[in-house]
Motif scaffolding. Sequence first.
Motif, PDB file in Angstrom:
ATOM      1  N   PHE A 117       9.695   3.848  -0.624  1.00  0.00           N
ATOM      2  CA  PHE A 117       9.549   5.313  -0.631  1.00  0.00           C
ATOM      3  C   PHE A 117      10.040   5.865  -1.965  1.00  0.00           C
ATOM      4  CE2 PHE A 117       9.986   4.368   3.920  1.00  0.00           C
ATOM      5  CZ  PHE A 117       8.904   5.075   4.438  1.00  0.00           C
ATOM      6  N   ASP A 121      14.555  -0.061   5.465  1.00  0.00           N
ATOM      7  CA  ASP A 121      15.151   0.054   6.795  1.00  0.00           C
ATOM      8  C   ASP A 121      16.603  -0.390   6.678  1.00  0.00           C
ATOM      9  OD1 ASP A 121      13.334   1.000   8.620  1.00  0.00           O
ATOM     10  OD2 ASP A 121      12.480  -0.948   9.099  1.00  0.00           O
ATOM     11  N   ILE A 146      14.158  -3.841   4.605  1.00  0.00           N
ATOM     12  CA  ILE A 146      13.048  -3.434   3.735  1.00  0.00           C
ATOM     13  C   ILE A 146      12.703  -1.986   4.110  1.00  0.00           C
ATOM     14  CG2 ILE A 146      10.656  -3.921   2.988  1.00  0.00           C
ATOM     15  CD1 ILE A 146      12.686  -6.136   2.241  1.00  0.00           C
ATOM     16  N   CYS A 193       5.888  -7.666   7.670  1.00  0.00           N
ATOM     17  CA  CYS A 193       6.405  -6.718   6.675  1.00  0.00           C
ATOM     18  C   CYS A 193       5.178  -6.002   6.118  1.00  0.00           C
ATOM     19  CB  CYS A 193       7.175  -7.454   5.583  1.00  0.00           C
ATOM     20  SG  CYS A 193       7.706  -6.349   4.274  1.00  0.00           S
ATOM     21  N   ALA A 232      10.469  -1.393  13.088  1.00  0.00           N
ATOM     22  CA  ALA A 232       9.246  -2.161  12.835  1.00  0.00           C
ATOM     23  C   ALA A 232       9.431  -3.000  11.587  1.00  0.00           C
ATOM     24  CB  ALA A 232       8.074  -1.212  12.631  1.00  0.00           C
ATOM     25  N   GLY A 233       8.902  -4.189  11.617  1.00  0.00           N
ATOM     26  CA  GLY A 233       8.893  -5.030  10.422  1.00  0.00           C
ATOM     27  C   GLY A 233      10.234  -5.692  10.144  1.00  0.00           C
ATOM     28  N   GLU A 287       0.229   5.327   9.537  1.00  0.00           N
ATOM     29  CA  GLU A 287       1.149   4.765   8.539  1.00  0.00           C
ATOM     30  C   GLU A 287       0.368   4.192   7.353  1.00  0.00           C
ATOM     31  OE1 GLU A 287       5.083   3.365  10.273  1.00  0.00           O
ATOM     32  OE2 GLU A 287       3.578   2.319  11.466  1.00  0.00           O
ATOM     33  N   TYR A 347       5.657   2.866  -0.111  1.00  0.00           N
ATOM     34  CA  TYR A 347       5.543   3.311   1.279  1.00  0.00           C
ATOM     35  C   TYR A 347       5.463   4.839   1.252  1.00  0.00           C
ATOM     36  CZ  TYR A 347       7.010  -1.177   3.394  1.00  0.00           C
ATOM     37  OH  TYR A 347       7.086  -2.480   3.825  1.00  0.00           O
TER      38      TYR A 347
HETATM   39  N1  SAM Z   1      10.786  -2.488   7.543  1.00  0.00           N
HETATM   40  C1  SAM Z   1       9.398  -2.112   7.501  1.00  0.00           C
HETATM   41  C2  SAM Z   1       8.609  -3.255   6.857  1.00  0.00           C
HETATM   42  O1  SAM Z   1       9.062  -4.402   6.918  1.00  0.00           O
HETATM   43  O2  SAM Z   1       7.514  -3.014   6.356  1.00  0.00           O
HETATM   44  C3  SAM Z   1       9.192  -0.808   6.808  1.00  0.00           C
HETATM   45  C4  SAM Z   1       9.832   0.349   7.516  1.00  0.00           C
HETATM   46  S1  SAM Z   1       9.649   1.872   6.696  1.00  0.00           S
HETATM   47  C5  SAM Z   1      10.839   2.870   7.515  1.00  0.00           C
HETATM   48  C6  SAM Z   1       8.184   2.534   7.354  1.00  0.00           C
HETATM   49  C7  SAM Z   1       7.053   2.593   6.326  1.00  0.00           C
HETATM   50  O3  SAM Z   1       6.479   1.301   6.195  1.00  0.00           O
HETATM   51  C8  SAM Z   1       5.904   3.499   6.737  1.00  0.00           C
HETATM   52  O4  SAM Z   1       6.132   4.849   6.336  1.00  0.00           O
HETATM   53  C9  SAM Z   1       4.735   2.902   5.987  1.00  0.00           C
HETATM   54  O5  SAM Z   1       4.718   3.297   4.649  1.00  0.00           O
HETATM   55  C10 SAM Z   1       5.079   1.403   6.077  1.00  0.00           C
HETATM   56  N2  SAM Z   1       4.482   0.816   7.283  1.00  0.00           N
HETATM   57  C11 SAM Z   1       5.136   0.323   8.345  1.00  0.00           C
HETATM   58  N3  SAM Z   1       4.254  -0.144   9.253  1.00  0.00           N
HETATM   59  C12 SAM Z   1       3.024   0.059   8.752  1.00  0.00           C
HETATM   60  C13 SAM Z   1       1.697  -0.205   9.200  1.00  0.00           C
HETATM   61  N4  SAM Z   1       1.469  -0.753  10.379  1.00  0.00           N
HETATM   62  N5  SAM Z   1       0.674   0.131   8.396  1.00  0.00           N
HETATM   63  C14 SAM Z   1       0.877   0.685   7.198  1.00  0.00           C
HETATM   64  N6  SAM Z   1       2.101   0.970   6.733  1.00  0.00           N
HETATM   65  C15 SAM Z   1       3.159   0.655   7.492  1.00  0.00           C
END
Ligand code: SAM
Length: 276
Positions: A135, A91, A89, A114, A84-85, A213, A160
């Motif tokens: 994190f 990831d 980042i 993001c 996701a995203g 999340e 995060y």
């Molecule tokens: N690469 C991703 C980005 O661009 O934001 C982040 C991936 S990271 C493994 C996952 C963390 O991002 C989650 O634990 C949360 O803290 C945050 N996150 C991702 N999607 C989210 C959402 N829809 N709402 C709130 N937080 C989110």
Amino acid sequence: MKGKLYIVATPIGNLDDITLRAIKILKEVDIIAAEDTRHTLGLLNHLEITKPLISYYKQTEAEKADSLLDKINEGKNIAIVSDAGTPGISDPGEVIIKKTIDRGIDVVPIPGACAAINAVIASGLSTDEFCFIGFLPVNAGERKKKLVDNKYETKTLIFYEAPHKLIKTLEAIKDVLGDRRAVLCKELTKIHETFKRGILSDLIDNIEEPKGEYVIVVEGANKNKNDIEIEERSKMTLEEHYKYFEEKGMDKKEIIKQIAKERKVNKNEIYKYFIK
Ligand code: SAM
């Protein structure tokens, strides 16, 4: 001719949050390297795209990167996506991107969702300058150190966190940074998207069972390091305050003058206290 590495952002919840360009690139590349191929398959099915998928996650990033780059050298275009995203980042992505640059291959970012950016823009806190922390370390000592390192950071801070660690993390942030204004951004872009704004202690007291999340956005320090240190010294006893400067090698006259200045009192009062 060498191919290119495309870093493609995918939705963070709402499947409509993918750009036309991202869809075009995903259709055009030869291979998609995905953090979790099953997860990405869901997105590709939704977009009606059929492509060879290669699994590519943090633990295998270095080793997979080389074989992917060999393919790019042979002329193949590859897109990397995370679950996701934006890749890279909190990831996987950083390792292959560095290696791609080292090999003189073009890296092309395809912008999109993001969580950090969307959390900070909707937080209502300052977006002038912000600092992405992501994190916090799991180890308690390392987590504390990371927070202490950012205690005097005046930029808005973005964290995060996974739901099962949310309360502990909010408490750790409050303990080190103080009871600052913060925003809990939950389930961004999804049906249950919510923003809880308040001071950290209120957010902690009023949190329902954390699910989904979260991004935590915290106001930066409102005073600079020097002012905060003066405030902390002013809470010491006069003896402790004196000893602090004595250990810095200052003489008695200088110490009394500095203590009076920091506590905003007349230096004669401090002098009389120590004469007694
Ligand atoms: N690469 C991703 C980005 O661009 O934001 C982040 C991936 S990271 C493994 C996952 C963390 O991002 C989650 O634990 C949360 O803290 C945050 N996150 C991702 N999607 C989210 C959402 N829809 N709402 C709130 N937080 C989110």
